[in-house]
Design an enzyme around this catalytic site. Structure first.
Site, PDB file in Angstrom:
ATOM      1  N   HIS A  40      46.639  58.675 -37.927  1.00 61.25           N
ATOM      2  CA  HIS A  40      45.803  59.225 -36.772  1.00 61.25           C
ATOM      3  C   HIS A  40      46.579  59.892 -35.727  1.00 61.25           C
ATOM      4  O   HIS A  40      46.376  61.001 -35.030  1.00 61.25           O
ATOM      5  CB  HIS A  40      45.019  58.224 -36.058  1.00 61.25           C
ATOM      6  CG  HIS A  40      43.775  57.652 -36.792  1.00 61.25           C
ATOM      7  ND1 HIS A  40      43.914  56.304 -37.230  1.00 61.25           N
ATOM      8  CD2 HIS A  40      42.674  57.990 -37.425  1.00 61.25           C
ATOM      9  CE1 HIS A  40      42.922  55.841 -37.989  1.00 61.25           C
ATOM     10  NE2 HIS A  40      42.020  57.091 -38.076  1.00 61.25           N
ATOM     11  N   GLN A  79      44.281  65.774 -43.950  1.00 59.83           N
ATOM     12  CA  GLN A  79      43.704  65.905 -45.439  1.00 59.83           C
ATOM     13  C   GLN A  79      43.590  64.619 -46.228  1.00 59.83           C
ATOM     14  O   GLN A  79      42.867  64.802 -47.337  1.00 59.83           O
ATOM     15  CB  GLN A  79      45.104  66.740 -45.854  1.00 59.83           C
ATOM     16  CG  GLN A  79      45.149  67.015 -47.524  1.00 59.83           C
ATOM     17  CD  GLN A  79      43.966  68.173 -47.722  1.00 59.83           C
ATOM     18  OE1 GLN A  79      43.750  68.827 -46.886  1.00 59.83           O
ATOM     19  NE2 GLN A  79      43.663  68.011 -48.981  1.00 59.83           N
ATOM     20  N   GLU A  92      49.415  55.610 -37.688  1.00 63.64           N
ATOM     21  CA  GLU A  92      50.469  56.462 -37.743  1.00 63.64           C
ATOM     22  C   GLU A  92      49.891  57.758 -38.047  1.00 63.64           C
ATOM     23  O   GLU A  92      50.078  59.072 -37.874  1.00 63.64           O
ATOM     24  CB  GLU A  92      51.577  56.249 -38.506  1.00 63.64           C
ATOM     25  CG  GLU A  92      52.787  57.156 -37.972  1.00 63.64           C
ATOM     26  CD  GLU A  92      53.139  57.297 -36.454  1.00 63.64           C
ATOM     27  OE1 GLU A  92      52.999  56.017 -35.681  1.00 63.64           O
ATOM     28  OE2 GLU A  92      53.382  58.275 -35.922  1.00 63.64           O
ATOM     29  N   GLN A 112      35.916  66.075 -46.448  1.00 67.23           N
ATOM     30  CA  GLN A 112      35.531  65.999 -45.247  1.00 67.23           C
ATOM     31  C   GLN A 112      36.117  67.450 -44.455  1.00 67.23           C
ATOM     32  O   GLN A 112      35.452  68.189 -43.947  1.00 67.23           O
ATOM     33  CB  GLN A 112      35.911  64.961 -44.482  1.00 67.23           C
ATOM     34  CG  GLN A 112      35.675  64.954 -43.036  1.00 67.23           C
ATOM     35  CD  GLN A 112      36.050  63.656 -42.280  1.00 67.23           C
ATOM     36  OE1 GLN A 112      35.223  62.574 -42.414  1.00 67.23           O
ATOM     37  NE2 GLN A 112      37.046  63.467 -41.555  1.00 67.23           N
ATOM     38  N   VAL A 151      49.453  60.717 -43.921  1.00 73.63           N
ATOM     39  CA  VAL A 151      50.635  59.972 -43.644  1.00 73.63           C
ATOM     40  C   VAL A 151      50.597  58.636 -44.503  1.00 73.63           C
ATOM     41  O   VAL A 151      49.423  58.266 -44.648  1.00 73.63           O
ATOM     42  CB  VAL A 151      50.874  59.544 -42.222  1.00 73.63           C
ATOM     43  CG1 VAL A 151      51.959  58.683 -41.934  1.00 73.63           C
ATOM     44  CG2 VAL A 151      50.964  60.926 -41.434  1.00 73.63           C
ATOM     45  N   LEU A 186      48.165  55.666 -45.525  1.00 70.89           N
ATOM     46  CA  LEU A 186      47.417  54.820 -44.372  1.00 70.89           C
ATOM     47  C   LEU A 186      45.879  55.026 -44.276  1.00 70.89           C
ATOM     48  O   LEU A 186      45.284  56.328 -44.168  1.00 70.89           O
ATOM     49  CB  LEU A 186      48.277  55.216 -42.962  1.00 70.89           C
ATOM     50  CG  LEU A 186      49.626  55.090 -42.820  1.00 70.89           C
ATOM     51  CD1 LEU A 186      50.196  55.438 -41.474  1.00 70.89           C
ATOM     52  CD2 LEU A 186      50.304  53.682 -43.296  1.00 70.89           C
ATOM     53  N   ASP A 232      41.129  62.937 -45.776  1.00 76.23           N
ATOM     54  CA  ASP A 232      39.689  63.136 -46.343  1.00 76.23           C
ATOM     55  C   ASP A 232      39.331  64.470 -46.652  1.00 76.23           C
ATOM     56  O   ASP A 232      38.764  65.400 -45.748  1.00 76.23           O
ATOM     57  CB  ASP A 232      38.888  62.568 -44.995  1.00 76.23           C
ATOM     58  CG  ASP A 232      38.923  61.186 -44.711  1.00 76.23           C
ATOM     59  OD1 ASP A 232      38.273  60.437 -45.353  1.00 76.23           O
ATOM     60  OD2 ASP A 232      39.925  60.785 -43.829  1.00 76.23           O
TER      61      ASP A 232
HETATM   62  P1  AMP Z   1      39.114  57.928 -39.491  1.00 76.20           P
HETATM   63  O1  AMP Z   1      39.290  57.246 -38.259  1.00 76.20           O
HETATM   64  O2  AMP Z   1      39.436  57.313 -40.782  1.00 76.20           O
HETATM   65  O3  AMP Z   1      37.471  58.650 -39.395  1.00 76.20           O
HETATM   66  O4  AMP Z   1      39.954  59.286 -39.428  1.00 76.20           O
HETATM   67  C1  AMP Z   1      39.993  60.126 -38.339  1.00 76.20           C
HETATM   68  C2  AMP Z   1      40.863  61.179 -38.686  1.00 76.20           C
HETATM   69  O5  AMP Z   1      42.314  60.661 -39.184  1.00 76.20           O
HETATM   70  C3  AMP Z   1      40.204  62.118 -40.228  1.00 76.20           C
HETATM   71  O6  AMP Z   1      40.446  63.555 -39.899  1.00 76.20           O
HETATM   72  C4  AMP Z   1      41.025  61.570 -41.137  1.00 76.20           C
HETATM   73  O7  AMP Z   1      41.410  62.625 -42.203  1.00 76.20           O
HETATM   74  C5  AMP Z   1      42.523  61.355 -40.489  1.00 76.20           C
HETATM   75  N1  AMP Z   1      43.441  60.285 -41.242  1.00 76.20           N
HETATM   76  C6  AMP Z   1      43.030  59.210 -41.761  1.00 76.20           C
HETATM   77  N2  AMP Z   1      44.079  58.690 -42.389  1.00 76.20           N
HETATM   78  C7  AMP Z   1      44.752  59.436 -42.466  1.00 76.20           C
HETATM   79  C8  AMP Z   1      46.424  59.534 -42.928  1.00 76.20           C
HETATM   80  N3  AMP Z   1      46.845  58.547 -43.669  1.00 76.20           N
HETATM   81  N4  AMP Z   1      47.159  60.500 -42.714  1.00 76.20           N
HETATM   82  C9  AMP Z   1      46.581  61.737 -42.015  1.00 76.20           C
HETATM   83  N5  AMP Z   1      45.358  61.744 -41.318  1.00 76.20           N
HETATM   84  C10 AMP Z   1      44.482  60.720 -41.505  1.00 76.20           C
END
Ligand code: AMP
Length: 285
Positions: free
Chosen positions: A38, A149, A36, A154, A177, A185, A151
């Site tokens: 993503h 946020q 959720e 990043q 989230v 998450l 990350d």
């Molecule tokens: P990742 O697939 O982990 O590389 O994350 C892809 C994008 O989703 C990045 O911009 C992350 O910061 C964001 N993301 C990962 N987890 C969350 C979360 N719990 N809430 C909001 N965005 C997230």
């Protein structure tokens, strides 16, 4: 709603080229195993653009030796189904050879923002992230790109890369989230045992302590860091990599909070490395 799955750069560029005239294009870069968090970024992208592209690519160059690249969860079919349900137009899911037909001789490297914290604990990680994001920006040429946020370092690095290298792309950062009990998450939560899952709540508890102290007017970073460490030390199963109080955009450690600040933590729970952070609101005086 149907979604087009592109696996080559040509297919992706072609699909976007057909849909672009008169429309705004958004990109949400991910490594798949979508949750959720993503999908909330896809919702934000949809508010800002008619054509939402989501990339699903587990990028090998941002994983260090001994990290979890091989066992990182992958389920493209499920990801595509979820993205279709949220109104994404295009899923760009290349394989490694498509993104890296040759070993790269040219990469994006940053100083400053990426030196400490994740950068120090994961050497080469941010070069990998910034380089793949720059490549994805060139394939998709989005008007807007959305990051989480979650990350925080990043997000700060990407904002700076876009400014430094003149990408004509608006960067939007969506809030983290969480599960109802506060756990952020993460695709890596799938690795947590039931016992690890309970221990992992300590990261949120530590950030919550810093957040409420800051709201109560505590602006001394050492006091906030001590409170976070104290909270984490109640959980001997957690191995802390760092706790930090930093300025949101530069990721420089702060002694005192006076503007936008982030409290961040990274820790290993069982065999799983987790990161989390909160944006601290300076107390109104
Ligand atoms: P990742 O697939 O982990 O590389 O994350 C892809 C994008 O989703 C990045 O911009 C992350 O910061 C964001 N993301 C990962 N987890 C969350 C979360 N719990 N809430 C909001 N965005 C997230």
């Amino acid at each position: 709603m149907s979604v087009l799955v592109a696996t080559t750069m040509e297919e992706c560029r072609g699909a976007i080229g057909r849909l672009r005239p008169g429309r705004r294009v958004a990109l949400v870069p991910t490594m798949g195993a979508l949750h959720e968090g993503h999908l909330s970024l896809v919702d934000l992208a949809r508010e800002r653009a008619e054509v939402v592209t989501v990339s699903v690519f587990v990028n090998p160059t941002q994983f260090g030796p001994g990290e979890d690249f091989d066992r990182y969860p992958r389920d493209l079919e499920r990801d595509v189904r979820l993205l279709a349900g949220r109104g994404a137009a295009i899923v760009f899911a290349p394989d490694t050879r498509t993104m890296y037909p040759e070993p790269l001789l040219t990469t994006v490297t940053m100083r400053g923002i990426t030196d400490d914290f994740e950068g120090a604990h994961r050497p080469g990680h941010f070069d990998g992230v910034l380089t793949i994001v720059a490549k994805l920006f060139h394939v998709v040429e989005p008007d807007v790109a959305v990051f989480g946020q979650k990350d925080a370092q990043q997000a700060a690095a990407i904002r700076r890369m876009v400014a430094d290298l003149d990408f004509p792309i608006e960067i939007v950062v969506g809030p983290t989230v969480r599960e109802p009990d506060g756990l952020a998450l993460s695709s890596r939560n799938a690795f947590l045992s039931a016992a690890d899952r309970r221990e992992a709540l300590a990261l949120h508890a530590a950030l919550d302590r810093a957040d409420s102290l800051a709201r109560d007017g505590v602006d001394d970073a050492d006091r906030l860091l001590d409170a976070m460490r104290e909270e984490l030390s109640r959980h001997p199963a957690i191995a802390v990599d760092y706790v930090a109080i930093v300025e949101r955009d530069s990721f420089r450690p702060l002694r005192r909070i006076s503007g936008p600040a982030v409290a961040a933590v990274a820790a290993r729970v069982g065999g799983t490395r987790l990161i989390d952070n909160v944006v601290l609101e300076p107390h109104e005086r």
